[in-house]
Design a protein around this motif. Structure first.
Motif, PDB file in Angstrom:
ATOM      1  N   VAL B 293       0.837  -1.196   0.000  1.00 60.50           N
ATOM      2  CA  VAL B 293       0.000   0.000   0.000  1.00 60.50           C
ATOM      3  C   VAL B 293       0.874   1.250   0.000  1.00 60.50           C
ATOM      4  O   VAL B 293       0.609   2.220  -0.732  1.00 60.50           O
ATOM      5  CB  VAL B 293      -0.937   0.016   1.231  1.00 60.50           C
ATOM      6  CG1 VAL B 293      -1.693   1.326   1.308  1.00 60.50           C
ATOM      7  CG2 VAL B 293      -1.907  -1.156   1.177  1.00 60.50           C
ATOM      8  N   LEU B 294       1.941   1.215   0.799  1.00 60.26           N
ATOM      9  CA  LEU B 294       2.814   2.400   0.882  1.00 60.26           C
ATOM     10  C   LEU B 294       3.496   2.671  -0.457  1.00 60.26           C
ATOM     11  O   LEU B 294       3.689   3.839  -0.837  1.00 60.26           O
ATOM     12  CB  LEU B 294       3.859   2.206   1.985  1.00 60.26           C
ATOM     13  CG  LEU B 294       3.277   2.194   3.405  1.00 60.26           C
ATOM     14  CD1 LEU B 294       4.387   2.046   4.431  1.00 60.26           C
ATOM     15  CD2 LEU B 294       2.468   3.470   3.671  1.00 60.26           C
ATOM     16  N   VAL B 295       3.860   1.620  -1.189  1.00 60.99           N
ATOM     17  CA  VAL B 295       4.469   1.813  -2.508  1.00 60.99           C
ATOM     18  C   VAL B 295       3.472   2.511  -3.426  1.00 60.99           C
ATOM     19  O   VAL B 295       3.801   3.486  -4.111  1.00 60.99           O
ATOM     20  CB  VAL B 295       4.910   0.462  -3.109  1.00 60.99           C
ATOM     21  CG1 VAL B 295       5.196   0.606  -4.602  1.00 60.99           C
ATOM     22  CG2 VAL B 295       6.138  -0.072  -2.394  1.00 60.99           C
ATOM     23  N   LEU B 296       2.227   2.019  -3.401  1.00 62.98           N
ATOM     24  CA  LEU B 296       1.184   2.660  -4.203  1.00 62.98           C
ATOM     25  C   LEU B 296       1.037   4.128  -3.813  1.00 62.98           C
ATOM     26  O   LEU B 296       0.939   5.016  -4.669  1.00 62.98           O
ATOM     27  CB  LEU B 296      -0.157   1.935  -3.989  1.00 62.98           C
ATOM     28  CG  LEU B 296      -0.627   1.012  -5.096  1.00 62.98           C
ATOM     29  CD1 LEU B 296       0.404  -0.069  -5.376  1.00 62.98           C
ATOM     30  CD2 LEU B 296      -1.950   0.357  -4.709  1.00 62.98           C
ATOM     31  N   GLY B 297       1.060   4.372  -2.495  1.00 62.67           N
ATOM     32  CA  GLY B 297       0.883   5.735  -1.995  1.00 62.67           C
ATOM     33  C   GLY B 297       2.010   6.646  -2.411  1.00 62.67           C
ATOM     34  O   GLY B 297       1.781   7.790  -2.815  1.00 62.67           O
ATOM     35  N   VAL B 298       3.226   6.138  -2.367  1.00 63.92           N
ATOM     36  CA  VAL B 298       4.386   7.000  -2.666  1.00 63.92           C
ATOM     37  C   VAL B 298       4.412   7.328  -4.161  1.00 63.92           C
ATOM     38  O   VAL B 298       4.809   8.421  -4.563  1.00 63.92           O
ATOM     39  CB  VAL B 298       5.705   6.356  -2.162  1.00 63.92           C
ATOM     40  CG1 VAL B 298       6.293   5.397  -3.155  1.00 63.92           C
ATOM     41  CG2 VAL B 298       6.721   7.434  -1.806  1.00 63.92           C
ATOM     42  N   ILE B 299       3.926   6.379  -4.994  1.00 67.22           N
ATOM     43  CA  ILE B 299       3.847   6.681  -6.431  1.00 67.22           C
ATOM     44  C   ILE B 299       2.863   7.831  -6.662  1.00 67.22           C
ATOM     45  O   ILE B 299       3.126   8.768  -7.415  1.00 67.22           O
ATOM     46  CB  ILE B 299       3.400   5.432  -7.219  1.00 67.22           C
ATOM     47  CG1 ILE B 299       4.484   4.368  -7.164  1.00 67.22           C
ATOM     48  CG2 ILE B 299       3.097   5.779  -8.672  1.00 67.22           C
ATOM     49  CD1 ILE B 299       4.076   3.044  -7.754  1.00 67.22           C
ATOM     50  N   GLN B 300       1.730   7.742  -5.947  1.00 74.17           N
ATOM     51  CA  GLN B 300       0.724   8.793  -6.057  1.00 74.17           C
ATOM     52  C   GLN B 300       1.305  10.140  -5.633  1.00 74.17           C
ATOM     53  O   GLN B 300       1.119  11.164  -6.304  1.00 74.17           O
ATOM     54  CB  GLN B 300      -0.444   8.438  -5.144  1.00 74.17           C
ATOM     55  CG  GLN B 300      -1.792   8.660  -5.755  1.00 74.17           C
ATOM     56  CD  GLN B 300      -2.789   7.636  -5.269  1.00 74.17           C
ATOM     57  OE1 GLN B 300      -2.574   6.986  -4.236  1.00 74.17           O
ATOM     58  NE2 GLN B 300      -3.881   7.483  -5.986  1.00 74.17           N
ATOM     59  N   THR B 301       2.032  10.130  -4.530  1.00 73.70           N
ATOM     60  CA  THR B 301       2.628  11.368  -4.016  1.00 73.70           C
ATOM     61  C   THR B 301       3.632  11.928  -5.016  1.00 73.70           C
ATOM     62  O   THR B 301       3.668  13.131  -5.270  1.00 73.70           O
ATOM     63  CB  THR B 301       3.336  11.091  -2.673  1.00 73.70           C
ATOM     64  OG1 THR B 301       2.478  10.309  -1.869  1.00 73.70           O
ATOM     65  CG2 THR B 301       3.690  12.366  -1.959  1.00 73.70           C
ATOM     66  N   LEU B 302       4.447  11.020  -5.577  1.00 70.92           N
ATOM     67  CA  LEU B 302       5.447  11.449  -6.557  1.00 70.92           C
ATOM     68  C   LEU B 302       4.782  12.167  -7.711  1.00 70.92           C
ATOM     69  O   LEU B 302       5.226  13.229  -8.146  1.00 70.92           O
ATOM     70  CB  LEU B 302       6.191  10.214  -7.099  1.00 70.92           C
ATOM     71  CG  LEU B 302       7.464   9.796  -6.370  1.00 70.92           C
ATOM     72  CD1 LEU B 302       7.993   8.508  -6.966  1.00 70.92           C
ATOM     73  CD2 LEU B 302       8.498  10.896  -6.481  1.00 70.92           C
ATOM     74  N   ILE B 303       3.682  11.564  -8.182  1.00 68.90           N
ATOM     75  CA  ILE B 303       3.017  12.140  -9.354  1.00 68.90           C
ATOM     76  C   ILE B 303       2.370  13.480  -9.013  1.00 68.90           C
ATOM     77  O   ILE B 303       2.387  14.413  -9.826  1.00 68.90           O
ATOM     78  CB  ILE B 303       2.015  11.117  -9.942  1.00 68.90           C
ATOM     79  CG1 ILE B 303       2.827  10.042 -10.668  1.00 68.90           C
ATOM     80  CG2 ILE B 303       1.031  11.779 -10.882  1.00 68.90           C
ATOM     81  CD1 ILE B 303       2.059   8.832 -11.053  1.00 68.90           C
ATOM     82  N   SER B 304       1.865  13.599  -7.785  1.00 63.96           N
ATOM     83  CA  SER B 304       1.269  14.903  -7.437  1.00 63.96           C
ATOM     84  C   SER B 304       2.352  15.961  -7.244  1.00 63.96           C
ATOM     85  O   SER B 304       2.149  17.129  -7.549  1.00 63.96           O
ATOM     86  CB  SER B 304       0.386  14.766  -6.191  1.00 63.96           C
ATOM     87  OG  SER B 304       1.163  14.452  -5.078  1.00 63.96           O
ATOM     88  N   PHE B 305       3.537  15.563  -6.762  1.00 62.84           N
ATOM     89  CA  PHE B 305       4.648  16.511  -6.623  1.00 62.84           C
ATOM     90  C   PHE B 305       5.146  16.934  -7.989  1.00 62.84           C
ATOM     91  O   PHE B 305       5.524  18.075  -8.206  1.00 62.84           O
ATOM     92  CB  PHE B 305       5.809  15.876  -5.835  1.00 62.84           C
ATOM     93  CG  PHE B 305       5.806  16.245  -4.385  1.00 62.84           C
ATOM     94  CD1 PHE B 305       4.902  15.647  -3.514  1.00 62.84           C
ATOM     95  CD2 PHE B 305       6.690  17.188  -3.877  1.00 62.84           C
ATOM     96  CE1 PHE B 305       4.888  15.985  -2.177  1.00 62.84           C
ATOM     97  CE2 PHE B 305       6.672  17.529  -2.528  1.00 62.84           C
ATOM     98  CZ  PHE B 305       5.775  16.930  -1.682  1.00 62.84           C
ATOM     99  N   GLN B 306       5.136  15.989  -8.922  1.00 65.44           N
ATOM    100  CA  GLN B 306       5.609  16.277 -10.267  1.00 65.44           C
ATOM    101  C   GLN B 306       4.746  17.363 -10.894  1.00 65.44           C
ATOM    102  O   GLN B 306       5.242  18.264 -11.557  1.00 65.44           O
ATOM    103  CB  GLN B 306       5.568  14.973 -11.082  1.00 65.44           C
ATOM    104  CG  GLN B 306       6.552  14.921 -12.226  1.00 65.44           C
ATOM    105  CD  GLN B 306       5.989  15.554 -13.483  1.00 65.44           C
ATOM    106  OE1 GLN B 306       4.775  15.713 -13.583  1.00 65.44           O
ATOM    107  NE2 GLN B 306       6.853  15.947 -14.402  1.00 65.44           N
ATOM    108  N   GLY B 307       3.430  17.263 -10.666  1.00 66.02           N
ATOM    109  CA  GLY B 307       2.561  18.382 -10.995  1.00 66.02           C
ATOM    110  C   GLY B 307       1.973  18.387 -12.391  1.00 66.02           C
ATOM    111  O   GLY B 307       0.795  18.662 -12.565  1.00 66.02           O
ATOM    112  N   THR B 308       2.781  18.038 -13.420  1.00 64.54           N
ATOM    113  CA  THR B 308       2.250  18.146 -14.774  1.00 64.54           C
ATOM    114  C   THR B 308       1.597  16.846 -15.252  1.00 64.54           C
ATOM    115  O   THR B 308       0.807  16.863 -16.185  1.00 64.54           O
ATOM    116  CB  THR B 308       3.365  18.516 -15.776  1.00 64.54           C
ATOM    117  OG1 THR B 308       4.373  17.519 -15.678  1.00 64.54           O
ATOM    118  CG2 THR B 308       3.930  19.881 -15.471  1.00 64.54           C
ATOM    119  N   LEU B 309       1.955  15.736 -14.610  1.00 67.67           N
ATOM    120  CA  LEU B 309       1.412  14.455 -15.064  1.00 67.67           C
ATOM    121  C   LEU B 309      -0.011  14.254 -14.559  1.00 67.67           C
ATOM    122  O   LEU B 309      -0.348  14.658 -13.450  1.00 67.67           O
ATOM    123  CB  LEU B 309       2.280  13.294 -14.560  1.00 67.67           C
ATOM    124  CG  LEU B 309       3.564  13.005 -15.330  1.00 67.67           C
ATOM    125  CD1 LEU B 309       4.321  11.880 -14.662  1.00 67.67           C
ATOM    126  CD2 LEU B 309       3.269  12.666 -16.784  1.00 67.67           C
TER     127      LEU B 309
END
Lengths: 521, 337
Positions: B293-309
């Motif tokens: 679950v945490l791996v899934l969560g961190v991917i989500q966080t990464l993508i929101s930090f990235q901002g354009t994706l």
């Protein structure tokens, strides 16, 4: 040799743990067991002997509550019992270890031994106590493996022993070992026997089923022989020679068998000496020991041996159904790489499995479709066979083999066993094989169809086909074959010429017996 | 060829460590998941300012508390070799029932009890059907999924917002861990549940029997284990976990809606598998699922930090990972004797 194994059973003053009287088991249309008496004494290894279908497993299943006998009583320690199933029997001290290991490969050795009875602390399984208890049980059996290791990491033999450890962990009074040695090699069998002796000396009654005669003679104190669902006799192992045992199991007096004549006209015919198939050193570990075999044009080579002697395994190796791990096969002098049945078929080898329904015919297809299958495979999928050619071919073979009903659209699953066998045979004959391997072609079919098939085999050979003929009925093998290969304990032990009689074959199967008896005398 | 004659202590090749007795083979996927998590987090830390702040980590738990809870229940089911497709729909139904009964004026504790009871009953029914009629869990829980999803709209087609003060205060209450970092009660509940699940699955007879059933059901039966109890029990547990997750989700959204948690069952299955549990049953760890679950969560966080994706890239990443892990497991199992 181990002397203690040959000790006469200490019978005096011991009451039987298990006593079964007049046990009958019936299924619709089949009397699997008829009024069988059986007893098991504490501290003995008791072998249950008989050919396939004699009723050995039925008796075991009747004892452990899988089947309910239609008649007869079972006494355990003198009290009448009736178990609802293996778990119930186990609670009363009757544990069974089956041929296939019934454990969980994903769990540790300790868990497998103690699952359901683990020592607990504060409601949780006490892993440490668990491993300690398992180690203790294993050490008792002289087995030193890490109880914390996962079961799947161990070879089958060790898994088998772990299953036995689980069985005795419940303080089993009776231990049933159903074909425990079939997947073990010699050292592993020796290890198993050592443990069996330890348990026997502790007073456990052991019921042992095995197809390996030598093993039975090495380990058992007493044996009960069944044939066709009936009790043939109970004997002390030391009193019964192997020759007598084999004739009890097969059910013929040796003298009477000596008169068996060959089919007229067959005996005179000499097969050619042009080899079609030559196998040198072909074998597979755990299946068949490396063997040499030559099959000539127009020759019927019989494969004789008891069930489990390696007859079928040998045939499967020649057909590439199992991959040989040593040796070489040549067809017409050309080396053949037996990777798969496809390669074998391409080289002209055909194999009719003993398991007609499972590996032979396709029950849900019509006679026509079944007949065309092999030919289509040989022809290649890209080249369709015209409907007209198909019809002619199918009609011809239905007539030639007298398949009934003579309706190409009849579903094969609805035919009788004999006719299914004919369809299977016809299917291969259409492809004009050079070598035809028939595994128990006459098992379970009526006498009329039997003779038809035997006659057909003789005719095919006369026309020049090389035939390998496997049958449990020694008479049949002796009558049809130009040469008989005798198998025992998964290796080829002898090759007899066409004058071989059933007596000769039986003596060979029981061979070691005479030698060891001579030594003993 | 050996270039160095002196063995370097403590620097055994990774392969040897992994193959050694000290690390059983089945733990390897869990370790791999952990390494993956650390790597992903490292990437985030290197690329984005503020990624390493404690609150980002805390949010990982806050935003995924309900998924953690479902994944825990799913782990039980998958360990026995089953599957539960109904969990997402049961979450939605739980939010709906909670919101509707709160609106009707029922007291909050009673509502909680009602929802938990409903979830476990649904699980029990599915378990009974699966075991006694010998039907594939896939089909039975698929039916359960449609049933639960349909029931949501029987309760109401519109989204119902939750105005109950108890629920609201519970939802908004922050438990400060340090000056800048705080978590919610949802996180506490989810982690407590993980702890209980670890104990039940790994240390009790019930749990061990679940592994035995997953390893070989016929063997487990012949060994005289309570197969029926365990096989049905895991679906009750999964149903109960879904109901708890539903309550946490209604705290998170402060509403009940029939279209909540669509596809969440698949996220849960993905987490469990990425966490190293074999879909064929018999092998798996609760902590692995948490890591999943945490791996899934961190991917989500990464993508929101990235901002354009687009956030849908999360799905692509999860799909890729899932495939990778399944292939890895297969390769790994093949290598075993």
């Amino acid at each position: 040799m181990s002397v203690d194994a040959k000790q006469a059973p200490r019978e005096a003053g011991r009451a039987a743990v298990v006593q079964m009287r007049g046990i009958s088991v019936e299924f619709p249309g089949v009397k699997a067991l008829q009024e069988v008496d059986f007893r098991l004494l504490p501290g003995e290894v008791h072998a249950l002997m008989g050919e396939n279908g004699a009723g050995k497993s039925t008796l075991i299943k009747a004892l452990t509550g899988v089947y309910t006998p239609t008649a007869g009583v079972t006494l355990l320690d003198g009290r009448e019992v009736s178990f609802s199933g293996p778990a119930d029997a186990q609670d009363s001290g009757i544990s069974t270890v089956y041929q296939e290991v019934n454990l969980c490969p994903n769990l540790t050795v300790a868990e497998n031994i103690l699952l359901g009875r683990e020592p607990r602390r504060f409601g949780a399984v006490d892993g440490r106590a668990c491993r300690a208890r398992a180690a203790e049980l294993l050490a008792d059996m002289g087995l030193h493996i890490d109880p914390g290791s996962v079961l799947a990491e161990h070879p089958i033999a060790i898994q088998q022993l772990v299953a036995i450890a689980r069985a005795v962990a419940v303080d089993a009074k009776v231990l049933i070992l159903d074909e425990p040695t079939s997947s073990l090699d010699q050292d592993e069998v020796a290890e198993l026997f050592r443990i069996m002796r330890v348990l026997r000396d502790r007073g456990v009654a052991i019921l042992f089923v095995s197809h390996f005669l030598e093993q039975v003679y090495e380990i058992s104190d007493r044996m009960t022989v069944l044939r066709n669902g009936r009790l043939v006799g109970e004997h002390l192992t030391a009193d019964l020679s192997r020759l007598d045992l084999v004739s009890l199991m097969i059910g013929r007096e040796l003298g009477a068998l000596a008169e068996v004549e060959r089919l007229a006209g067959q005996a005179g015919e000499e097969a050619s000496t042009v080899p079609v198939l030559q196998a040198t050193g072909v074998g597979r570990k755990g299946s068949v020991a490396p063997f040499d075999l030559q099959i000539n044009r127009g020759e019927v080579v019989g494969l004789a041996g008891l069930l489990g002697s390696g007859r079928t395994e040998l045939a499967r190796l020649l057909f590439g159904a199992d991959r040989p791990d040593s040796g070489q096969v040549r067809i017409d002098g050309k080396a053949l790489h037996l990777r798969s049945p496809r390669a074998a078929i391409a080289a002209g080898i055909a194999y009719c499995s003993e398991d007609r329904k499972g590996e032979g015919v396709v029950a849900d297809l019509s006679i026509r479709d079944n007949l065309i299958l092999a030919m289509q495979a040989a022809n290649g999928w890209a080249r369709p066979i015209p409907r007209k050619t198909k019809d002619q071919l199918v009609e011809k073979w239905i007539k030639a083999l007298d398949i009934r009903p003579a309706d190409p659209d009849a579903l094969v699953g609805k035919l009788s066993g004999g006719n299914q066998q004919k369809v299977l045979l016809a299917r291969w004959l259409i492809t004009k094989p050079k070598v035809l391997i028939l595994d128990e072609p006459t098992r379970g079919i009526d006498i009329g169809a039997k003779t038809q098939i035997q006659k057909l085999v003789a005719e095919l050979a006369q026309e020049g086909m090389a035939v390998v003929y496997i049958s449990a009925e020694l008479e049949e093998v002796a009558r049809l074959s130009h040469r008989v290969v005798v198998m025992k304990d998964r290796s080829k032990i002898a090759e007899l010429d066409q004058h071989a009689t059933v007596d000769d074959i039986m003596r060979l199967i029981a061979h070691v017996d005479e030698r060891s008896e001579a030594v003993a005398a | 060829m050996t270039t160095s004659a002196t063995p370097v202590k403590g620097k055994a090749p990774l392969g040897a460590i992994l193959r050694g007795r000290s690390v059983p083979g089945r733990v390897v996927p869990v370790i791999a998941t952990f390494v993956l998590f650390v790597l992903l987090f490292g990437v985030g830390a290197a690329r984005y300012e503020g990624f390493t702040s404690g609150q980002v980590v805390a949010n990982l738990f806050i935003d995924n508390a309900f998924l953690i809870v479902i994944a825990v229940g799913m782990t039980f089911v998958i360990v026995t070799g089953g599957i539960d497709l109904s969990v997402g729909a049961v979450v939605a139904l739980s939010t709906m029932v909670a919101a509707a009964s709160l609106r009707a004026g029922l007291p909050a504790p009673l509502v909680v009890l009602l929802v938990l009871l409903m979830g476990s009953t649904l699980g029990l029914l599915m378990g009974l059907v699966i075991h006694y009629f010998e039907i594939q869990p896939f089909i039975v829980t698929l039916a359960g999924m449609f049933l639960a999803r349909g029931l949501c709209f029987v309760v109401g087609v519109e989204s119902i917002s939750i105005k109950d003060p108890t629920f609201r205060s519970f939802a908004t209450a922050a438990i400060p861990l340090s000056q800048n970092v705080s978590i919610t009660w949802s996180v506490v509940i989810a982690l407590a549940l993980v702890a209980v699940a670890v104990w039940v699955l790994h240390r009790t007879r019930f749990g061990r029997t679940a592994y035995a059933v997953g390893g070989s059901e016929s063997s487990a039966t012949l060994m005289g284990l309570p197969v029926a109890k365990v096989k049905i029990g895991v679906y009750v547990i999964s149903g109960l976990c879904s109901a708890i997750a539903g309550l946490l989700f209604s705290l998170y959204m402060l509403s009940g809606y029939g279209l909540h948690a669509v596809g969440m069952e698949l996220d849960a299955i993905a987490s469990v598998v990425i966490g190293g549990t074999l879909l064929s049953g018999g092998v798996g760890y609760v902590l692995g699922s948490l890591l999943g679950v945490l791996v899934l969560g961190v991917i989500q966080t990464l993508i929101s930090f990235q901002g354009t994706l687009s956030s849908w890239w999360t799905k692509i990443a999860i799909g890729t990972l899932l495939l990778l892990f399944i292939v890895m497991q297969r390769v790994f199992m093949r290598r075993q004797p």
